[in-house]
Design a protein around this motif. Structure first.
Motif, PDB file in Angstrom:
ATOM      1  N   LYS A 199       0.833  -1.208   0.000  1.00  8.58           N
ATOM      2  CA  LYS A 199       0.000   0.000   0.000  1.00  8.58           C
ATOM      3  C   LYS A 199       0.865   1.255   0.000  1.00  8.58           C
ATOM      4  N   GLU A 202       1.483   1.944  -3.517  1.00  7.47           N
ATOM      5  CA  GLU A 202       0.187   2.332  -4.089  1.00  7.47           C
ATOM      6  C   GLU A 202      -0.111   3.799  -3.779  1.00  7.47           C
ATOM      7  N   SER A 203       0.223   4.240  -2.574  1.00  3.74           N
ATOM      8  CA  SER A 203      -0.032   5.640  -2.209  1.00  3.74           C
ATOM      9  C   SER A 203       0.898   6.594  -2.962  1.00  3.74           C
ATOM     10  N   TYR A 231      -6.458   2.089   6.208  1.00  4.28           N
ATOM     11  CA  TYR A 231      -5.451   1.115   6.631  1.00  4.28           C
ATOM     12  C   TYR A 231      -4.813   1.608   7.939  1.00  4.28           C
TER      13      TYR A 231
END
Length: 278
Positions: A199, A202-203, A231
């Motif tokens: 993640k 992804e960010s 999250y």
């Protein structure tokens, strides 16, 4: 492949290669394919490749982090030999620091932002150990990965300001198939944390998408904060959008210049950093 644990042995061995090109990859061990990619680049371009393995205590702010840092010398040496490395320098802390350094290095603006801000004194420790290693190995070329983008800027400043006669080569970040940047710290992630860790990348890609759509950096940071609300396992330390060359904050992406998005986050008790440049 030769393995040395003293400065004297290392220097004496390397003296016989004074007329050869020496490539150098400094590491803290617990090697992964990102490190090996640097080694292979050096092997391809130099007569001799040297790798140092040293968990440098002076660059750790958190004693617990230093204690937990993985140490896998035998495994590392096997990987290095298979990759074509010629010399490994793996000293003890007592060998590198018979006396604690009294000198202090300050890298100006870089000390006040991101890693410098959250890890005071970290870059002084990095700068001193890398300067010592450069003086011991005397390489013609040295190889660093872009994952530690602020460290790259610090070492570049060290090389220029202290007139080290070498070429610094920065190589792309090597990632797992799911996007997670390879890091020695990944070994400390639990399975659940490892599943969530991508993640982070992804960010970074989300930030790129929003900036290219014309959004301001403040808008992007706000939306990334919302992203991480989904999250809660992550503790975001910083998410900065900067000019790639200076690492100074910018208000929007300039298509004529490269932008860097840089992140640090804690996940399952492990601090992870990453960046994306476009």
């Amino acid at each position: 492949m030769k393995v040395f644990d003293t400065i004297n042995e290392t220097e004496n061995h390397l003296k016989s290669f004074q007329n050869k090109s020496i490539g150098f990859v400094p590491t803290m061990g617990a090697l992964h394919e990102g490190h090996i990619a640097l080694i292979k680049k050096s092997v391809a371009k130099n007569d001799l490749t040297v790798c140092s393995i040293f968990v440098n205590p002076t660059q750790f702010n958190n004693p617990e982090d230093l204690k937990k840092y993985p140490r896998t010398l035998d495994e590392d040496c096997k990987m290095l030999e298979e990759a074509g490395c010629d010399v490994v320098f793996a000293p003890t802390a007592e060998e590198m620091y018979p006396n604690l350094p009294q000198i202090k290095l300050n890298f100006g603006y870089l000390e006040e932002i991101m890693e410098g801000k959250f890890r005071p004194g970290h870059f002084n420790g990095v700068g001193i150990v890398v300067a010592k290693l450069f003086n011991i190995v005397k390489p013609n070329k040295t190889y660093f990965g872009q994952k530690d983008i602020q460290q790259v800027a610090v070492i570049n400043r060290l090389v220029k300001d202290l007139s080290f006669d070498l070429e610094m080569i920065v190589c792309d970040t090597i990632r797992e198939n799911d996007g997670l940047a390879m890091s020695s710290r990944n070994r400390r992630l639990s399975k659940g944390a490892r599943d969530l860790a991508p993640k982070i990348y992804e960010s970074l890609k989300l930030g790129e998408k929003l900036l290219l759509a014309g959004e301001s950096t403040e808008s992007v940071k706000s939306k990334v904060s919302e992203f991480y609300l989904n999250y809660p396992e992550f503790e975001l330390e910083y998410y900065e959008i900067t000019d790639f060359e200076s690492l100074e904050s910018i208000s929007e992406h300039n298509p004529k210049r490269r932008t860097a998005i840089i992140i640090a986050a804690h996940l399952g008790g492990v601090r992870l950093i990453d960046n994306h440049v476009f």
